[in-house]
Design a protein around this motif. Sequence first.
Motif, PDB file in Angstrom:
ATOM      1  N   ASP A  21       0.826  -1.202   0.000  1.00 16.03           N
ATOM      2  CA  ASP A  21       0.000   0.000   0.000  1.00 16.03           C
ATOM      3  C   ASP A  21       0.866   1.260   0.000  1.00 16.03           C
ATOM      4  OD1 ASP A  21      -2.743   0.883  -0.061  1.00 16.03           O
ATOM      5  OD2 ASP A  21      -2.396   1.751   1.917  1.00 16.03           O
ATOM      6  N   ASP A  22       2.045   1.186   0.634  1.00 11.49           N
ATOM      7  CA  ASP A  22       2.972   2.323   0.589  1.00 11.49           C
ATOM      8  C   ASP A  22       3.442   2.574  -0.838  1.00 11.49           C
ATOM      9  OD1 ASP A  22       3.061   2.777   3.431  1.00 11.49           O
ATOM     10  OD2 ASP A  22       4.278   0.966   3.581  1.00 11.49           O
ATOM     11  N   LEU A  23       3.632   1.495  -1.608  1.00 11.20           N
ATOM     12  CA  LEU A  23       4.107   1.630  -2.979  1.00 11.20           C
ATOM     13  C   LEU A  23       3.026   2.166  -3.914  1.00 11.20           C
ATOM     14  CD1 LEU A  23       6.140  -1.704  -3.241  1.00 11.20           C
ATOM     15  CD2 LEU A  23       7.021   0.597  -2.847  1.00 11.20           C
ATOM     16  N   ALA A  24       1.790   2.163  -3.437  1.00 10.84           N
ATOM     17  CA  ALA A  24       0.672   2.602  -4.272  1.00 10.84           C
ATOM     18  C   ALA A  24       0.323   4.077  -4.067  1.00 10.84           C
ATOM     19  CB  ALA A  24      -0.558   1.733  -3.983  1.00 10.84           C
ATOM     20  N   THR A  25       1.228   4.844  -3.453  1.00  8.75           N
ATOM     21  CA  THR A  25       0.937   6.258  -3.164  1.00  8.75           C
ATOM     22  C   THR A  25       1.637   7.219  -4.118  1.00  8.75           C
ATOM     23  OG1 THR A  25       2.789   6.407  -1.599  1.00  8.75           O
ATOM     24  CG2 THR A  25       0.646   5.720  -0.718  1.00  8.75           C
ATOM     25  N   LEU A  26       2.358   6.691  -5.112  1.00 10.38           N
ATOM     26  CA  LEU A  26       3.215   7.538  -5.946  1.00 10.38           C
ATOM     27  C   LEU A  26       2.453   8.600  -6.714  1.00 10.38           C
ATOM     28  CD1 LEU A  26       6.121   8.001  -7.009  1.00 10.38           C
ATOM     29  CD2 LEU A  26       5.521   6.519  -8.921  1.00 10.38           C
ATOM     30  N   ILE A  27       1.285   8.264  -7.254  1.00 10.78           N
ATOM     31  CA  ILE A  27       0.552   9.213  -8.100  1.00 10.78           C
ATOM     32  C   ILE A  27       0.250  10.496  -7.340  1.00 10.78           C
ATOM     33  CG2 ILE A  27      -1.609   9.617  -9.338  1.00 10.78           C
ATOM     34  CD1 ILE A  27      -1.594   6.650 -10.075  1.00 10.78           C
ATOM     35  N   GLY A  43       5.151  -4.783 -10.504  1.00  7.88           N
ATOM     36  CA  GLY A  43       4.451  -3.530 -10.735  1.00  7.88           C
ATOM     37  C   GLY A  43       2.957  -3.720 -10.950  1.00  7.88           C
ATOM     38  N   GLY A  44       2.578  -4.874 -11.508  1.00  9.63           N
ATOM     39  CA  GLY A  44       1.162  -5.184 -11.665  1.00  9.63           C
ATOM     40  C   GLY A  44       0.493  -5.401 -10.325  1.00  9.63           C
ATOM     41  N   ALA A  45       1.235  -5.999  -9.389  1.00  3.25           N
ATOM     42  CA  ALA A  45       0.691  -6.175  -8.038  1.00  3.25           C
ATOM     43  C   ALA A  45       0.469  -4.818  -7.380  1.00  3.25           C
ATOM     44  CB  ALA A  45       1.635  -7.037  -7.206  1.00  3.25           C
ATOM     45  N   ILE A  46       1.414  -3.897  -7.585  1.00  2.00           N
ATOM     46  CA  ILE A  46       1.238  -2.541  -7.055  1.00  2.00           C
ATOM     47  C   ILE A  46       0.016  -1.884  -7.688  1.00  2.00           C
ATOM     48  CG2 ILE A  46       2.255  -0.239  -6.882  1.00  2.00           C
ATOM     49  CD1 ILE A  46       5.002  -1.584  -6.871  1.00  2.00           C
ATOM     50  N   ALA A  51      -5.601  -0.103  -7.292  1.00  2.00           N
ATOM     51  CA  ALA A  51      -6.980  -0.171  -7.783  1.00  2.00           C
ATOM     52  C   ALA A  51      -7.983  -0.491  -6.685  1.00  2.00           C
ATOM     53  CB  ALA A  51      -7.080  -1.211  -8.896  1.00  2.00           C
ATOM     54  N   VAL A  52      -7.585  -1.289  -5.712  1.00  2.00           N
ATOM     55  CA  VAL A  52      -8.530  -1.661  -4.647  1.00  2.00           C
ATOM     56  C   VAL A  52      -8.493  -0.691  -3.477  1.00  2.00           C
ATOM     57  CG1 VAL A  52      -8.431  -4.101  -5.263  1.00  2.00           C
ATOM     58  CG2 VAL A  52      -6.912  -3.241  -3.466  1.00  2.00           C
ATOM     59  N   SER A  53      -7.382   0.036  -3.307  1.00  2.00           N
ATOM     60  CA  SER A  53      -7.280   0.927  -2.151  1.00  2.00           C
ATOM     61  C   SER A  53      -7.478   2.398  -2.500  1.00  2.00           C
ATOM     62  CB  SER A  53      -5.930   0.745  -1.447  1.00  2.00           C
ATOM     63  OG  SER A  53      -4.858   1.036  -2.313  1.00  2.00           O
ATOM     64  N   ARG A  54      -7.193   2.778  -3.753  1.00  2.00           N
ATOM     65  CA  ARG A  54      -7.343   4.173  -4.178  1.00  2.00           C
ATOM     66  C   ARG A  54      -7.937   4.227  -5.590  1.00  2.00           C
ATOM     67  NH1 ARG A  54      -2.830   3.653  -1.135  1.00  2.00           N
ATOM     68  NH2 ARG A  54      -2.453   5.183   0.502  1.00  2.00           N
ATOM     69  N   ASN A 132       5.363 -10.055   0.420  1.00  2.00           N
ATOM     70  CA  ASN A 132       4.998 -11.276   1.130  1.00  2.00           C
ATOM     71  C   ASN A 132       3.623 -11.112   1.785  1.00  2.00           C
ATOM     72  OD1 ASN A 132       5.375 -13.895   2.194  1.00  2.00           O
ATOM     73  ND2 ASN A 132       6.042 -13.016   4.135  1.00  2.00           N
ATOM     74  N   GLY A 133       2.737 -12.018   1.497  1.00  2.00           N
ATOM     75  CA  GLY A 133       1.384 -11.938   2.033  1.00  2.00           C
ATOM     76  C   GLY A 133       0.427 -11.114   1.186  1.00  2.00           C
ATOM     77  N   PHE A 134       0.919 -10.524   0.087  1.00  2.00           N
ATOM     78  CA  PHE A 134       0.044  -9.739  -0.791  1.00  2.00           C
ATOM     79  C   PHE A 134      -1.093 -10.605  -1.313  1.00  2.00           C
ATOM     80  CE2 PHE A 134      -0.948  -8.584  -5.255  1.00  2.00           C
ATOM     81  CZ  PHE A 134      -1.551  -7.367  -5.025  1.00  2.00           C
ATOM     82  N   ASP A 135      -2.313 -10.128  -1.149  1.00  2.00           N
ATOM     83  CA  ASP A 135      -3.487 -10.884  -1.591  1.00  2.00           C
ATOM     84  C   ASP A 135      -4.683  -9.938  -1.688  1.00  2.00           C
ATOM     85  OD1 ASP A 135      -5.533 -12.628  -2.127  1.00  2.00           O
ATOM     86  OD2 ASP A 135      -5.125 -13.993  -0.463  1.00  2.00           O
ATOM     87  N   VAL A 136      -5.093  -9.628  -2.907  1.00  2.00           N
ATOM     88  CA  VAL A 136      -6.279  -8.788  -3.111  1.00  2.00           C
ATOM     89  C   VAL A 136      -7.381  -9.577  -3.818  1.00  2.00           C
ATOM     90  CG1 VAL A 136      -4.978  -6.617  -3.122  1.00  2.00           C
ATOM     91  CG2 VAL A 136      -5.334  -7.856  -5.274  1.00  2.00           C
ATOM     92  N   THR A 137      -7.278 -10.893  -3.769  1.00  2.00           N
ATOM     93  CA  THR A 137      -8.230 -11.743  -4.487  1.00  2.00           C
ATOM     94  C   THR A 137      -9.672 -11.404  -4.145  1.00  2.00           C
ATOM     95  OG1 THR A 137      -6.583 -13.513  -4.388  1.00  2.00           O
ATOM     96  CG2 THR A 137      -8.824 -14.132  -5.016  1.00  2.00           C
ATOM     97  N   ASP A 138      -9.948 -11.218  -2.861  1.00  2.00           N
ATOM     98  CA  ASP A 138     -11.327 -10.973  -2.425  1.00  2.00           C
ATOM     99  C   ASP A 138     -11.809  -9.555  -2.733  1.00  2.00           C
ATOM    100  OD1 ASP A 138     -11.392 -13.557  -1.463  1.00  2.00           O
ATOM    101  OD2 ASP A 138     -10.935 -12.989   0.605  1.00  2.00           O
ATOM    102  N   ARG A 139     -10.931  -8.705  -3.276  1.00  2.00           N
ATOM    103  CA  ARG A 139     -11.308  -7.319  -3.542  1.00  2.00           C
ATOM    104  C   ARG A 139     -11.338  -7.003  -5.040  1.00  2.00           C
ATOM    105  NH1 ARG A 139      -7.345  -3.954   0.251  1.00  2.00           N
ATOM    106  NH2 ARG A 139      -8.788  -2.242  -0.212  1.00  2.00           N
TER     107      ARG A 139
END
Length: 209
Positions: A21-27, A43-46, A51-54, A132-139
Amino acid sequence: MTYDQRDTGESINSATPYGMDDLATLIHGLGHARAHVFGVSFGGAIALQLAVSRPGVIATLTLGATLPRIHLVPRTAAGELTALPPEQRDTRMLDFVLSEKRRRDPGLLAETRGILVHQPPVEDARRLDAVNGFDVTDRLATITVPTQPIYGAEDPAATAEHGRTLAQAIPGTKRIEILPRICHGSTLEGKHQVAALLRDFVLPHPHSS
């Protein structure tokens, strides 16, 4: 624009741990309200995390060779690479990133070798800890922005079947592209195809502010 993610390339980072989530704040950090987002592999994971958090910052979302859950990556395909010395890892990564035919292309081979730049072990470990532990499957069902997944038919990690499953789970998916004879390095061996797909997908949508 493109950039070197934390602990990769020429980026210089503090020792502070970070997460996806820290890596997803660049924009927003760059002062933009919205952007067309394209992420490949890590980068696709980011991009998925963004997409799910912002979701409000994304005009369009293009995903390449990525997975919504890190533990979907087959250990035989990628996991053990991180434990190898850089020289051995480069050789294995070439097999992972480029199809057999493309590995016989001297120019592409040199370009790919130039990209495989490794940081010291502590930086590598910090980057792996972030995913590690990244999982947005349910979102995934919350992603409604126009989305285009692009996958290589010969990718041993983020397989074409993974791509189809991801596409079905994201309501915003317009279509999925499976590139024949392309491995994990779609933006290397399939760069012209990917660029054309991005152009045709992004241009009809309003530009970001």
